[in-house]
Each structure stands twice: as C-alpha cells, then as structure tokens.
Scaffold this motif. Structure first.
Motif, mmCIF file in Angstrom:
data_model
loop_
_atom_site.group_PDB
_atom_site.id
_atom_site.type_symbol
_atom_site.label_atom_id
_atom_site.label_comp_id
_atom_site.label_asym_id
_atom_site.label_seq_id
_atom_site.Cartn_x
_atom_site.Cartn_y
_atom_site.Cartn_z
ATOM 1 N N ASN A 1 0.596 -1.221 0.053
ATOM 2 C CA ASN A 1 0.028 -0.256 -0.008
ATOM 3 C C ASN A 1 0.817 1.267 -0.056
ATOM 4 O O ASN A 1 0.538 2.185 -0.728
ATOM 5 N N LEU B 1 2.662 1.973 -3.401
ATOM 6 C CA LEU B 1 1.875 2.537 -4.550
ATOM 7 C C LEU B 1 2.219 3.720 -5.145
ATOM 8 O O LEU B 1 2.112 4.076 -6.261
ATOM 9 N N GLU C 1 2.259 5.861 -8.779
ATOM 10 C CA GLU C 1 1.118 6.836 -8.923
ATOM 11 C C GLU C 1 1.699 8.301 -9.299
ATOM 12 O O GLU C 1 2.828 8.348 -8.994
ATOM 13 N N THR D 1 -3.449 0.778 -10.380
ATOM 14 C CA THR D 1 -2.882 0.831 -8.929
ATOM 15 C C THR D 1 -3.955 0.936 -8.302
ATOM 16 O O THR D 1 -4.070 0.538 -6.858
ATOM 17 N N MET D 2 -5.196 1.315 -8.340
ATOM 18 C CA MET D 2 -6.400 1.531 -7.676
ATOM 19 C C MET D 2 -6.996 -0.070 -7.441
ATOM 20 O O MET D 2 -7.400 -0.423 -6.184
ATOM 21 N N GLU E 1 -4.769 -1.207 -4.421
ATOM 22 C CA GLU E 1 -5.061 -0.582 -3.504
ATOM 23 C C GLU E 1 -6.531 -1.218 -2.885
ATOM 24 O O GLU E 1 -6.662 -1.131 -1.653
ATOM 25 N N CYS F 1 -5.758 -4.169 -1.046
ATOM 26 C CA CYS F 1 -5.008 -3.914 0.342
ATOM 27 C C CYS F 1 -6.158 -3.551 1.257
ATOM 28 O O CYS F 1 -6.108 -3.964 2.458
ATOM 29 N N THR G 1 -10.280 6.781 2.348
ATOM 30 C CA THR G 1 -9.592 6.358 1.327
ATOM 31 C C THR G 1 -10.315 5.746 0.182
ATOM 32 O O THR G 1 -10.250 6.018 -0.914
ATOM 33 N N MET H 1 -10.822 7.499 -3.588
ATOM 34 C CA MET H 1 -10.771 6.848 -4.703
ATOM 35 C C MET H 1 -11.693 6.987 -5.789
ATOM 36 O O MET H 1 -11.491 7.211 -7.146
ATOM 37 N N ARG I 1 -4.991 13.037 -4.819
ATOM 38 C CA ARG I 1 -5.331 11.862 -4.124
ATOM 39 C C ARG I 1 -4.967 12.512 -2.844
ATOM 40 O O ARG I 1 -3.808 11.970 -2.117
ATOM 41 N N ARG J 1 -3.609 9.676 0.392
ATOM 42 C CA ARG J 1 -2.331 9.112 0.234
ATOM 43 C C ARG J 1 -1.671 9.411 1.564
ATOM 44 O O ARG J 1 -0.707 8.577 2.143
ATOM 45 N N ARG K 1 -2.212 6.791 4.566
ATOM 46 C CA ARG K 1 -1.593 5.882 4.382
ATOM 47 C C ARG K 1 -0.741 5.138 5.583
ATOM 48 O O ARG K 1 -0.875 4.063 6.188
#
Length: 640
Positions: free
Chosen positions: A79, A82, A86, A98-99, A102, A105, A141, A145, A160, A163, A166
């Motif tokens: 995670n 990423l 990105e 990438t999504m 994620e 995760c 999150t 997204m 984003r 992030r 995270r």
C-alpha cells in the motif's frame, strides 16, 4: 455479564469442569489455550483484553499467528509502495492498475479489522480509538478513490489527498504499539516544547528587529548583489537558519566585512539561540520523554502482571481441601510447551527449579504475579553460554549500541511515517516545479533547472535540480537532506522562488518536527540507555537463577568461554564434559545467564525503570479490565 466479570470468574468457570473440592481438577484444552494466550500476551506486550469464550480464544490465537502478521505487513508495504507507481510516478502505471491493488489492500485491512472485532467484545471494540481510526482511514480512502476516479474519467484535475493517511494505518494496527508509544512520546512532550519554542521565536523576533535597525539602512549587499538585512521576514528566516548553522558564516560576512564589531551581534545570537535554546529543547524533550515513558512502562508492566494473574487463575488447582491454590508442575510444563514449544527440557526444568524453590511440586498464587512474569522474560532473554565482551572499556559502548537496536527500528518507522506524509504533501505542492536534466543534455534550461525563476539563484548554481518532489523516491532523498540540515535554507529558498515565499513554512515545519522533536527524543532514548548501562545491576530473578545453576552444578566457568560475542543459544557439548579437568558427572548441558541485552524495546524499558516501579502500584485488585482502561491512549484521537 461484562468482560471483567467473565475474567474475574475464570477460576470458577474452570472449576466447573471438575470438582474444585477434590484433589486435582481436570484442565481442558480450552483452559490451557486461554492460559497460554494470557502468558503470550504478557510475553509479547499485547495489551488486548479479549473475549474469553472458547470460540473467541481460538480466533485470537489465529489472529496472532505469525503468518497473518507477515501478510498484514506485506500488504502495508504494498500500500505504501503504490506511491512509486502513482502520479507523479517513478514507474508510471495505469490508474486502474494502482486502484485495483489499493482496493485489494483495503480489503485485507478490512478483513483484519473484522477478525479483531470477533475477538473482543463489541462495546470495547468501538471504544478503542485505534479501531475507529482505521475504519475512518479506510472509509476516507475509498471515498477519495471514487472521487479521484470520477474526476479522471471526466478529464478533470484531481488530487489523491488520502495518500497522506496511508502511513497512519501502520501506526494504528494492533501490532503498531511501539510506533504508537513513539507518537505518544512526541504528543506528551509537545506542550512543554511549545512553551520553549515560543520563547525561542520571541528571541528570534527581537534579534531580527535589532538586526533590521542595526544593519538595514547601511546599504550593505550580499555577495550576489541583493540588499542585505532590509526585509524583516527575510531577516527572521536567515536568523532561524543560523540557529541550525547551515548558513554560517555566510550570513554574517557582509556585516563583518563592514565593521569588526558587528560580529559581536552574531556571536551573542549564536550563543543564546544555538547553544542555549537548542540545549533547552533537548533538556525539555528528555525530561518529559522520561517522565511520560515511565508512566507508560508502569501501565505496561501492570497489564503484564494482570495477564499472568489471570493465567494462574485459569490453571490453579487445590491439591487438598482448604489448601492454597497452586499450579502443578504438569500444568506448568504443558503451558510452557504451548508458549515456548522450542524450549529445551533442560531449560524448562531449570526454570521450574527456580519457580518451585521449596520443592513443593507446585507454584502458589503469591508467586504468580511478579516472579512468573519475570520467568516469562527469562524465556526470552536467557541464553546458553553468552560470551561477554572481552574488552571491558568498550563493553558499555557496545552494549548501548546493541540496546538501542530495537529502538532504531521503532524510530525508523516513525521517521518513515513522517517522511511519507511530508513527501505526499510536497509532491502535490511542488511537483514539476524543478526539473532535472542529464549530464549529457544540451538544453539551455538545464542551467536553471527547467524553471526561469531559478535563473541565477544559488539553487541553480549549486546544481540542486535533482533535489525535487517529482516522485516519491526523489522526495524521500530530499527530506533526508533536509534532516541533515546543511544547505536546507538553499533548498527551501529554491522552492519558495518557484512557488511562493510561504512555501518556507513547509520546510520550517519539517525541521521543527523531525530535527527538533523526533531526533531529540531519539537522543533522549540513547542517553537513557547509556546511563542504564552504568547504573542497572542484575535483577533478583537473574541472581536466583545463577544461584540455582550453581547449586545444580550446571554453571559454565568464565575461563571456559571463548572471547567473542555469541548472540544465539549454544550448549557445551560432550567434549567439555569429557575433559580431564571437568568433574566426572558433569552434565553436557551447561547454562550461563545472558548479558544485559534485550531484543525488544519493551524489555529494555522495563529494565530501565525497574527501580522506579513501586510494587504497590500493581495490586491485584487494580484491574485494568475492571476499570475499562483496556487500551493505551491513541495518539490521534485521545487527549494529551
């Protein structure tokens, strides 16, 4: 019935499986699993008060399985990684790729939270701030997204912003207790640091005003021809940088060249702010860190001892009517096999010999709270034939370095969390503002890092173009450079030039949090570990173990050991037993108490504050479960 009532009735619940008024009470597999969980929690410093039903116990044992923990940290790493793929990316991947990773995760983290919710009672789950924090982070999150994906699908610009959340997952997972303690150390030290920081800033404001009046109207210029000390805000920033010594003596030279006596102003400033205030920062951090850390250790030991009391309550038996409750050797051996399955028979027998020092064949309840817990520690720190350092003068330094090894890992995680947050923010603020050109490039923009605003600046002249926030790797390297402090004012001025002068707040804030606060806390820990190396003697249990080893003639003579460091458990083989100088019946397996080294920060902390822990603070009736204080405070949600 509340959880505390359930746990308080453990002995009665266990007794219902047999007749408590007869000799031996039969203990079921469920009893041993429950007792093993209590001991394991005490051993590994888990401050979790779980549901004691058989199903919950089995789920809790599964929850603590090493494979699931490895899986959790693997997806944590995925995670966090990423950010490499990105935008702005080191290795760009499509947004959908990438999504999807994620989402996977987030699914793993959600399953982990649900698993934990099945282990403890529902009301306690929702009272635990770290669980709320994880749920909020996962929800935000997912929302981010969805919004970001919709904006990109409609060809709009999106950020984003989730992030930065995270790394907070790493802080708030159950296994992140060391990291949470580090954050609490920072939080607890902040009020006192804030007062000192106010005085420190007031000092800078006064000196900046004095410098403006003293030098602002003399027509002095810097080496690049710009006016010298004519702007109050610029003077403040230059003097703040001078505290870090990054711009010394450059900032002083125009005034010093004009008049010899102007150097006195800067010398006085450096003396007051660099040497006095920075030392006061360290003293305040050290004092508050130690004070609050000792309280945390007190709570930690208190929780450990109650876990051991409850383990005793599960396994206790009455060998005769009206007799004192005891834990028999058979139960003790089975418990140790569950907790430490790899422990040798000789090692286990030695520990039992110390526990049952009166050869009663059982351990009474008065022994369970303190000494059995210490034996759990010995299960972790006892080593066979640990060879001490042969050079005594270096022993303290070497031992201190070994002591702080686990702490370095903890503070390393803390630094990564802070770096990650600042990197995410920095990439959104400064990405693309500075460009790097390869050495072979002939592009004229190479001279000013691809941004005309940097033309002629120190940032461009020093070829700092690769120090940028264009991807997460470059961002981390830049943050490391800022942590070292040297030339950080040039770096910050470069980004302020291409954006706005207020961008300097970002760099000053990073310096305050990382250099002044976090690094000072780490220095405080190193100092405390170093002092303990001089002052802490052997514990009572270590002395008891050594005495028992001597009585059983299982000790290894110091001169028989090699002069090197042995970090793993070893045995003296039959060659030693068969030597001519040895006793005829000398057994092949020998013991020696380990040197004062610790694999975990918790073990070291308890040793550091052992002399300050009052046994009366851990009375049996002072039950954290009964009071509802089942979890340490979360650094993000609770009060200071």
């Amino acid at each position: 019935m509340s959880e505390s009532e359930k746990n308080e009735n453990i002995p009665e619940a266990s007794a219902r499986k047999g007749n408590s008024n007869t000799g031996n009470t039969a203990k079921s597999e469920e009893d041993f699993n429950l007792a093993a969980i209590y001991v394991s929690d005490a051993q590994y410093n888990r401050n979790v008060y779980f549901d004691t039903s058989p199903q919950a116990v089995r789920l809790y044992m599964l929850y603590n399985h090493w494979a699931l923990k490895v899986l959790l940290y693997f997806f944590m790493l995925v995670n966090l990684s990423l950010a490499i793929f990105e935008d702005p990316a080191v290795y760009p991947l499509p947004i959908w790729a990438t999504m999807l990773v994620e989402i996977l995760c987030l699914l793993i983290f959600t399953i982990r939270v649900i698993h934990y919710a099945k282990v403890i009672l529902r009301d306690k789950f929702w009272k635990d701030p770290k669980n709320i924090c994880i749920i909020v982070i996962l929800t935000l999150t997912l929302v981010d997204m969805i919004i970001y994906g919709a904006l990109k699908a409609a060809n709009y610009y999106g950020v984003r912003w989730s992030r930065v959340l995270r790394p907070l997952l790493l802080v708030n997972v159950t296994e992140g207790r060391q990291l949470r303690r580090a954050f609490r150390s920072i939080r607890n030290a902040l009020p006192q640091i804030f007062y000192v920081f106010l005085l420190f800033m007031f000092s800078i404001l006064i000196f900046a005003l004095m410098a403006l009046k003293l030098l602002g109207k003399r027509g002095l210029t810097n080496i690049n021809g710009t006016p010298y000390f004519t702007s109050y805000l610029e003077i403040m920033f230059d003097l703040y940088v001078l505290v870090t010594t990054a711009n010394s003596p450059d900032v002083m030279m125009p005034a010093y060249n004009a008049n010899f006596f102007f150097a006195v102003f800067f010398i006085v400033y450096i003396l007051i702010n660099t040497y006095i205030f920075m030392s006061v920062f360290l003293a305040v951090v050290y004092n508050n860190y130690k004070k609050y850390l000792k309280e945390e250790v007190r709570q930690l030991v208190r929780a450990k001892r109650h876990k051991m009391v409850r383990a005793f309550g599960v396994l206790q038996e009455q060998r005769e009517e009206g007799g004192e409750p005891v834990v028999t050797q058979a139960s003790w051996n089975q418990l140790v096999r569950l907790v430490q399955p790899n422990l040798s028979n000789a090692h286990r027998e030695l520990l039992w010999s110390v526990s049952d020092d009166k050869n009663q064949g059982a351990i009474a309840s008065h022994f369970s709270s303190r000494q059995i817990l210490d034996i759990v520690f010995i299960l972790r720190v006892l080593r066979l034939i640990r060879v001490v350092d042969s050079i005594k003068r270096f022993r303290t330094i070497i031992n201190t370095l070994i002591r702080i090894g686990p702490a370095i890992l903890t503070f390393g995680q803390l630094i990564i969390v802070v770096y990650y947050i600042f990197a995410m923010v920095g990439m959104e603020l400064f990405k693309g503002k500075v460009k790097f050109y390869e050495q072979s490039s002939t592009d004229p923009a190479k001279a000013y890092c691809g941004n005309p605003l940097l033309n002629g600046t120190d940032f461009a002249k020093l070829n700092y173009c690769k120090n940028n926030f264009n991807d997460v790797v470059s961002s981390f390297i830049l943050l490391v450079e800022l942590t070292v402090v040297n030339q950080w004012h040039v770096l910050s001025s470069g980004f302020a030039t291409v954006t706005h002068i207020s961008a300097r707040i970002f760099f000053v804030l990073f310096h305050v949090i990382v250099v002044i606060v976090i690094l000072n806390i780490f220095v405080a820990f190193v100092l405390e570990a170093f002092f303990v190396e001089y002052s802490v003697d052997k514990s009572d249990l270590q002395t008891s173990l050594e005495r028992k080893i001597e009585e059983l003639e299982l000790a290894v003579a110091q001169e028989m050991m090699e002069d090197n460091l042995v970090n793993a458990m070893e045995t003296i083989d039959n060659d030693l037993g068969g030597s001519q100088s040895a006793k005829p019946n000398l057994p092949s397996l020998m013991f020696k108490i380990a040197s004062k080294r610790y694999r975990t920060v918790d073990a070291l902390l308890q040793r550091i504050f052992e002399a300050d822990l009052d046994p009366e603070d851990f009375a049996e009736n002072d039950d954290p479960e009964a009071t509802g204080n089942e979890n340490f405070a979360n650094p993000l949600f609770s009060h200071a």
